[in-house]
Motif scaffolding. Structure first.
Motif, PDB file in Angstrom:
ATOM      1  N   ALA A   1       0.797  -1.149  -0.033  1.00 63.16           N
ATOM      2  CA  ALA A   1      -0.003  -0.139   0.099  1.00 63.16           C
ATOM      3  C   ALA A   1       0.805   1.217  -0.046  1.00 63.16           C
ATOM      4  CB  ALA A   1      -0.938   0.129   1.308  1.00 63.16           C
ATOM      5  N   VAL A   2       2.024   1.261   0.683  1.00 64.71           N
ATOM      6  CA  VAL A   2       2.946   2.296   0.532  1.00 64.71           C
ATOM      7  C   VAL A   2       3.427   2.423  -0.666  1.00 64.71           C
ATOM      8  CG1 VAL A   2       5.182   2.893   1.747  1.00 64.71           C
ATOM      9  CG2 VAL A   2       3.358   2.115   3.034  1.00 64.71           C
ATOM     10  N   TYR A   3       3.853   1.366  -1.245  1.00 67.93           N
ATOM     11  CA  TYR A   3       4.393   1.391  -2.773  1.00 67.93           C
ATOM     12  C   TYR A   3       3.259   2.171  -3.636  1.00 67.93           C
ATOM     13  CZ  TYR A   3       8.595  -1.406  -2.434  1.00 67.93           C
ATOM     14  OH  TYR A   3       9.698  -1.656  -2.314  1.00 67.93           O
ATOM     15  N   LEU A   4       1.904   1.800  -3.497  1.00 65.21           N
ATOM     16  CA  LEU A   4       0.906   2.357  -4.276  1.00 65.21           C
ATOM     17  C   LEU A   4       0.701   3.992  -3.984  1.00 65.21           C
ATOM     18  CD1 LEU A   4      -1.489   1.941  -6.305  1.00 65.21           C
ATOM     19  CD2 LEU A   4      -2.811   1.427  -4.428  1.00 65.21           C
ATOM     20  N   VAL A   5       0.754   4.347  -2.728  1.00 64.78           N
ATOM     21  CA  VAL A   5       0.725   5.757  -2.672  1.00 64.78           C
ATOM     22  C   VAL A   5       2.052   6.582  -2.720  1.00 64.78           C
ATOM     23  CG1 VAL A   5       0.221   7.332  -0.748  1.00 64.78           C
ATOM     24  CG2 VAL A   5      -1.004   5.133  -0.485  1.00 64.78           C
TER      25      VAL A   5
ATOM     26  N   GLY B   1       1.487   8.243  -6.313  1.00 61.83           N
ATOM     27  CA  GLY B   1       1.008   9.405  -5.950  1.00 61.83           C
ATOM     28  C   GLY B   1       2.397  10.194  -6.518  1.00 61.83           C
ATOM     29  N   GLY B   2       3.600   9.829  -6.323  1.00 65.24           N
ATOM     30  CA  GLY B   2       4.747  11.016  -6.699  1.00 65.24           C
ATOM     31  C   GLY B   2       4.763  10.652  -8.244  1.00 65.24           C
ATOM     32  N   LEU B   3       4.734   9.553  -9.024  1.00 62.12           N
ATOM     33  CA  LEU B   3       5.157   9.641 -10.174  1.00 62.12           C
ATOM     34  C   LEU B   3       3.931   9.744 -11.304  1.00 62.12           C
ATOM     35  CD1 LEU B   3       7.469   6.562 -10.132  1.00 62.12           C
ATOM     36  CD2 LEU B   3       8.211   8.840 -10.003  1.00 62.12           C
ATOM     37  N   SER B   4       2.719  10.090 -10.690  1.00 63.18           N
ATOM     38  CA  SER B   4       1.839  10.133 -11.492  1.00 63.18           C
ATOM     39  C   SER B   4       1.805  11.376 -12.454  1.00 63.18           C
ATOM     40  CB  SER B   4       0.437  10.071 -10.891  1.00 63.18           C
ATOM     41  OG  SER B   4       0.340  11.025  -9.973  1.00 63.18           O
TER      42      SER B   4
END
Length: 312
Positions: free
Chosen positions: A81-85, A89-92
């Motif tokens: 979940a941390v990877y997903l956030v 969120g950072g690379l989108s």
């Protein structure tokens, strides 16, 4: 008058081989010898029930571990979940949507599901090595069942627990633009089952050859990162150099991620998927990708069962 002579008790005959085998049965106090289990079972179907009970006991053990180690389970679920956030969120905002066929968080989600089942599936191999070190495995091998049955029990338990922990991430799929559709969830669950099965069997195939947990963890760290980066989890495979196309096509995780990503694209309007692993320039159908993973996992399980069945 002379007294009548006392009657003599006839000598007890020596126990036969059949009686010796029966001494360890339900009415005896010992264990049934191994050679008594090699012949035909006196009760039809009892051998199969014994094998199924042994496998069920190992699966039940994995369920108890999942329920008892709640903090450990929460941490394993929070890691992807941390990877997903963080990554999503950072690379989108940095990765163009046309490169990944849509929002980057949606592109990343199938890879996060694969990462979610990775840690619990690989922990099965670690527990097998630890059971060998602390003597629990030796006690398990005393059970009157085949060694391959015990290994299959470990595999089924690991696959079930890895899928259950990965399924928890489906609850947050709406946050990344994936609709809550039963058909889509069933397809993703099927993908996680096949992925968890492949992970678990590969891990067990390594665990039956390795005797130290430290060596096993080091080897997993050496193998896991290349598999992740060559699977298209974080970026499309089309962005890789041409000379890495062959290793990516040989990576089983590439097919797991690509299959789940194409399932999502088929249920989300306007979403496209970058080209995944290909053979001779052609992509495999999704059922064939899952079939390939299942076949590789079955082969790894058969090899692990063969090695595990050999006397140590």
């Amino acid at each position: 008058m002379s007294a009548e002579p006392a009657s003599r008790t006839p000598p007890t005959p020596a126990p036969t081989a059949t009686a010796a085998k029966g001494a360890g049965g339900p009415t005896g106090g010992g264990f049934e010898p191994a050679d008594a289990l090699t012949g035909p079972d006196p009760v039809p179907g009892s051998a199969l029930r014994r094998e199924l009970r042994a496998a069920h006991a190992l699966v039940y053990r994995e369920c108890l571990r999942l329920l008892s180690l709640r903090l450990h389970t929460v941490i394993i679920v929070l890691e992807p979940a941390v990877y997903l956030v963080a990554l999503g969120g950072g690379l989108s905002g940095l990765i163009p949507s046309e490169t990944v066929g849509g929002d980057y968080k949606t592109f990343l989600f199938p890879g996060i599901l694969a990462i979610a089942v990775q840690a619990p599936a690989m922990s099965v191999g670690i527990r097998l090595i630890m059971d060998r070190e602390n003597g629990y495995l030796r006690e398990t091998l005393m059970a009157p069942v085949r060694r391959s049955t015990l290994l299959c029990g470990h595999c089924l338990g690991g696959t079930l627990m890895a899928t259950a922990q990965g399924a928890m991430l489906l609850l947050v799929s709406g946050a990344v633009g994936i609709p809550y559709r039963p058909v889509l969830f069933l397809l993703l669950m099927l993908g996680m089952v096949v992925t968890a099965f492949a992970y678990t069997t590969f891990t067990l195939a390594l665990a039956v050859h390795i005797r130290r947990v430290e060596t096993f963890n080091t080897l997993l760290g050496l193998v896991t990162m290349p598999l992740l980066f060559l699977s298209g989890v974080f970026f499309p495979l089309t962005a890789l150099p041409r000379w890495l196309a062959v290793p990516a096509a040989l990576n089983p995780l590439s097919y797991a991620v690509d299959a789940m990503r194409r399932c999502i694209a088929g249920q989300v309007p306007g979403l496209t998927t970058p080209k995944g692993p290909a053979w001779a320039g052609r992509q495999l159908p999704v059922p064939l990708e899952w079939g390939l993973l299942a076949a590789l996992g079955t082969g790894a399980l058969c090899w692990a069962a063969y090695r595990f069945g050999r006397p140590e």
